[in-house]
Design a protein around this motif. Structure first.
Motif, PDB file in Angstrom:
ATOM      1  N   THR A  44      50.449  31.192  49.120  1.00  0.00           N
ATOM      2  CA  THR A  44      50.129  30.779  50.490  1.00  0.00           C
ATOM      3  C   THR A  44      49.105  31.722  51.116  1.00  0.00           C
ATOM      4  OG1 THR A  44      52.018  32.025  51.321  1.00  0.00           O
ATOM      5  CG2 THR A  44      52.358  29.681  50.902  1.00  0.00           C
ATOM      6  N   GLU A  45      48.979  32.912  50.534  1.00  0.00           N
ATOM      7  CA  GLU A  45      47.992  33.885  50.996  1.00  0.00           C
ATOM      8  C   GLU A  45      47.524  34.693  49.792  1.00  0.00           C
ATOM      9  OE1 GLU A  45      47.590  37.722  54.041  1.00  0.00           O
ATOM     10  OE2 GLU A  45      49.487  36.634  53.939  1.00  0.00           O
ATOM     11  N   VAL A  46      46.224  34.939  49.720  1.00  0.00           N
ATOM     12  CA  VAL A  46      45.648  35.784  48.665  1.00  0.00           C
ATOM     13  C   VAL A  46      44.881  36.907  49.359  1.00  0.00           C
ATOM     14  CG1 VAL A  46      44.046  35.926  46.721  1.00  0.00           C
ATOM     15  CG2 VAL A  46      45.466  33.875  47.021  1.00  0.00           C
ATOM     16  N   VAL A  47      45.255  38.130  49.035  1.00  0.00           N
ATOM     17  CA  VAL A  47      44.603  39.320  49.580  1.00  0.00           C
ATOM     18  C   VAL A  47      43.876  40.001  48.427  1.00  0.00           C
ATOM     19  CG1 VAL A  47      44.952  41.561  50.689  1.00  0.00           C
ATOM     20  CG2 VAL A  47      46.446  39.617  51.265  1.00  0.00           C
ATOM     21  N   VAL A  48      42.562  40.116  48.529  1.00  0.00           N
ATOM     22  CA  VAL A  48      41.778  40.817  47.510  1.00  0.00           C
ATOM     23  C   VAL A  48      41.383  42.165  48.095  1.00  0.00           C
ATOM     24  CG1 VAL A  48      39.725  40.777  46.043  1.00  0.00           C
ATOM     25  CG2 VAL A  48      40.930  38.634  46.572  1.00  0.00           C
ATOM     26  N   MET A  49      41.809  43.228  47.420  1.00  0.00           N
ATOM     27  CA  MET A  49      41.510  44.562  47.920  1.00  0.00           C
ATOM     28  C   MET A  49      40.003  44.802  47.895  1.00  0.00           C
ATOM     29  SD  MET A  49      44.548  45.275  48.693  1.00  0.00           S
ATOM     30  CE  MET A  49      44.147  46.838  49.444  1.00  0.00           C
ATOM     31  N   ASP A  50      39.539  45.679  48.752  1.00  0.00           N
ATOM     32  CA  ASP A  50      38.106  45.939  48.901  1.00  0.00           C
ATOM     33  C   ASP A  50      37.612  46.927  47.836  1.00  0.00           C
ATOM     34  OD1 ASP A  50      35.581  45.752  49.947  1.00  0.00           O
ATOM     35  OD2 ASP A  50      35.930  47.260  51.499  1.00  0.00           O
ATOM     36  N   HIS A  51      37.770  46.516  46.589  1.00  0.00           N
ATOM     37  CA  HIS A  51      37.282  47.306  45.447  1.00  0.00           C
ATOM     38  C   HIS A  51      36.494  46.363  44.546  1.00  0.00           C
ATOM     39  CE1 HIS A  51      39.518  51.066  46.092  1.00  0.00           C
ATOM     40  NE2 HIS A  51      40.388  50.273  46.689  1.00  0.00           N
ATOM     41  N   ALA A  52      35.305  46.772  44.167  1.00  0.00           N
ATOM     42  CA  ALA A  52      34.485  45.926  43.292  1.00  0.00           C
ATOM     43  C   ALA A  52      35.084  45.850  41.895  1.00  0.00           C
ATOM     44  CB  ALA A  52      33.057  46.472  43.222  1.00  0.00           C
ATOM     45  N   THR A  53      35.606  46.970  41.404  1.00  0.00           N
ATOM     46  CA  THR A  53      36.112  47.003  40.034  1.00  0.00           C
ATOM     47  C   THR A  53      37.559  47.471  39.984  1.00  0.00           C
ATOM     48  OG1 THR A  53      35.306  49.256  39.713  1.00  0.00           O
ATOM     49  CG2 THR A  53      33.828  47.477  39.063  1.00  0.00           C
ATOM     50  N   ALA A  54      38.279  46.950  39.016  1.00  0.00           N
ATOM     51  CA  ALA A  54      39.668  47.334  38.795  1.00  0.00           C
ATOM     52  C   ALA A  54      39.716  48.746  38.226  1.00  0.00           C
ATOM     53  CB  ALA A  54      40.333  46.360  37.834  1.00  0.00           C
ATOM     54  N   GLY A  55      40.687  49.495  38.645  1.00  0.00           N
ATOM     55  CA  GLY A  55      40.881  50.858  38.188  1.00  0.00           C
ATOM     56  C   GLY A  55      41.967  51.512  39.017  1.00  0.00           C
ATOM     57  N   ARG A  56      42.191  52.784  38.765  1.00  0.00           N
ATOM     58  CA  ARG A  56      43.288  53.495  39.417  1.00  0.00           C
ATOM     59  C   ARG A  56      43.281  53.347  40.938  1.00  0.00           C
ATOM     60  NH1 ARG A  56      45.288  59.615  38.164  1.00  0.00           N
ATOM     61  NH2 ARG A  56      46.841  59.720  39.811  1.00  0.00           N
ATOM     62  N   GLU A  57      42.125  53.567  41.575  1.00  0.00           N
ATOM     63  CA  GLU A  57      42.068  53.463  43.042  1.00  0.00           C
ATOM     64  C   GLU A  57      42.416  52.053  43.515  1.00  0.00           C
ATOM     65  OE1 GLU A  57      38.533  54.905  44.914  1.00  0.00           O
ATOM     66  OE2 GLU A  57      38.624  56.825  43.856  1.00  0.00           O
TER      67      GLU A  57
END
Length: 163
Positions: free
Chosen positions: A91-104
């Motif tokens: 019902t909701e999708v939140v995409v974190m403000d990171h261009a690439t996947a990784g630890r941060e």
């Protein structure tokens, strides 16, 4: 309303999947009498099993995606159909403000999960954190430090793949 976040192992053995699924379905059954929201990064393994159990219980799903490139770079072919199905059901999708996947990105996603939750469900074998950060035990420690209740789900016979 009950808002549950999840953390858990991605590398469950094939024999462990039905055990964990059944334990999560049982956990959700006790919460299906009210409004249930599940918050998950919908990674392979525990996260997706949890998301399915929430939806099967009639709850709604919030998907928290660690980075903009997560699907393309981290979702393996064997998990793509399930990932896409869960994304569509959210019902909701939140995409974190990171261009690439990784630890941060993973740590940011985990913090977002915890900030939204009343309780954390941890599909966790109880082992201490590793050195990479952002893993299941790290999230459990963070939740406990925040005073968030943690419900550990690790049914008898559950195991992680080795190697």
């Amino acid at each position: 309303m009950t808002i549950l976040a999840v953390t858990g192992h991605m590398d469950l053995t094939d024999a462990s999947v039905p055990l964990v699924r059944a334990a999560l379905v049982e956990l959700m059954r006790g919460m299906a009498d009210g409004e249930l929201v599940g918050v998950s990064c919908i990674a392979a393994g525990a996260d997706s099993l949890f998301a399915e159990a929430v939806l099967d219980a009639g709850g709604s799903l919030v998907a928290v995606i660690p980075s903009r490139d997560y699907r393309e770079t981290k979702v393996k072919d064997a998990h793509t159909a399930q990932f896409d199905r869960l994304m569509a059901a959210a019902t909701e999708v939140v995409v974190m403000d990171h261009a690439t996947a990784g630890r941060e990105a993973y740590e940011a996603a985990n913090s977002e999960l915890l900030s939204r939750a009343d309780r954390l469900v941890a599909v966790w074998n109880g082992m201490p954190p590793g050195t990479k950060g952002g893993g299941t035990a790290d999230v459990v420690e963070e939740a406990r430090a925040l005073g968030l209740p943690v419900e550990v789900v690790w049914p008898k016979g559950a195991e992680r793949r080795t190697g």
